[in-house]
Design a protein around this motif. Sequence first.
Motif, mmCIF file in Angstrom:
data_model
loop_
_atom_site.group_PDB
_atom_site.id
_atom_site.type_symbol
_atom_site.label_atom_id
_atom_site.label_comp_id
_atom_site.label_asym_id
_atom_site.label_seq_id
_atom_site.Cartn_x
_atom_site.Cartn_y
_atom_site.Cartn_z
ATOM 1 N N ASP A 1 0.793 -1.230 0.000
ATOM 2 C CA ASP A 1 0.000 0.000 0.000
ATOM 3 C C ASP A 1 0.825 1.279 0.000
ATOM 4 O O ASP A 1 0.411 2.286 -0.574
ATOM 5 C CB ASP A 1 -0.944 0.026 1.216
ATOM 6 N N ASP A 2 1.985 1.258 0.682
ATOM 7 C CA ASP A 2 2.808 2.462 0.777
ATOM 8 C C ASP A 2 3.736 2.526 -0.435
ATOM 9 O O ASP A 2 4.651 1.712 -0.579
ATOM 10 C CB ASP A 2 3.626 2.446 2.074
ATOM 11 N N GLU A 3 3.499 3.473 -1.304
ATOM 12 C CA GLU A 3 4.240 3.539 -2.571
ATOM 13 C C GLU A 3 5.742 3.666 -2.357
ATOM 14 O O GLU A 3 6.530 2.961 -3.003
ATOM 15 C CB GLU A 3 3.730 4.719 -3.408
ATOM 16 N N GLU A 4 6.151 4.560 -1.445
ATOM 17 C CA GLU A 4 7.582 4.779 -1.226
ATOM 18 C C GLU A 4 8.249 3.559 -0.601
ATOM 19 O O GLU A 4 9.270 3.068 -1.102
ATOM 20 C CB GLU A 4 7.819 5.993 -0.319
ATOM 21 N N ASN B 1 8.314 0.595 -2.959
ATOM 22 C CA ASN B 1 9.288 0.771 -4.028
ATOM 23 C C ASN B 1 10.710 0.529 -3.528
ATOM 24 O O ASN B 1 11.519 -0.118 -4.207
ATOM 25 C CB ASN B 1 9.170 2.177 -4.620
#
Length: 219
Positions: free
Chosen positions: A48-51, A54
């Motif tokens: 869920d957390d893009e950063e 990634n």
Amino acid sequence: MATRCTHTCSDCAVLACRSKTEEKYPAFCLTEKVDHQLLDQVVQIYKDDEELGNIARVSACIEGEFYGRLTRVEETIEFIKRMGYKKIGIASCVGLMNETRIFTKILKANKIKYYTVGCKIGAVDKTEIGIPEEKKLNRGCGHESMCNPIMQAKVLAEQGTDFNIVIGLCVGHDTLFLKHSEAPTTVMIVKDRVLGHNPVMALYTANTMCSRFKRELKL
């Protein structure tokens, strides 16, 4: 009353968790006893957390593609490029500024922008925060600037760096920087004056006759 098992991962010689070999898990295995609800929540963070997701994926891909082939410096450059970071902050010990200078030349050659802040920024005397004169390296013979990792973190935040690198900060000073850094941070070099900034050598040689850990390890 049964004694609670205090064994943890460093007590394991199997490490079956690397391939989820459940039949080989030791009785105290933390993976076997893991809170699955918490585990699911953590895995969801990566999704869920893009950063954060990634970072996890890029790190794993670099590991998979270059394991045992790239140096830490090369891996860091590759990570910066793949993450698309635009401005790199460097929190450097002034005693390792030569090493930092070499690294910045490599960054420049790779067209990566950077901003370096040395640990003595502000030139505040150590006595200002309660360090006794006799505990200074100069034993109180005049001014001696304190290491100021919180200020390093604040300056890099003001500069808008999107990824920070620690080079050679002392034990504890690196702790303060990591706690106050607003950007994701990695450590490239840890200070160890005795072993040429290669602290793992103390562990590799811990069982030798010249080891300083003979008493602890009962050699």
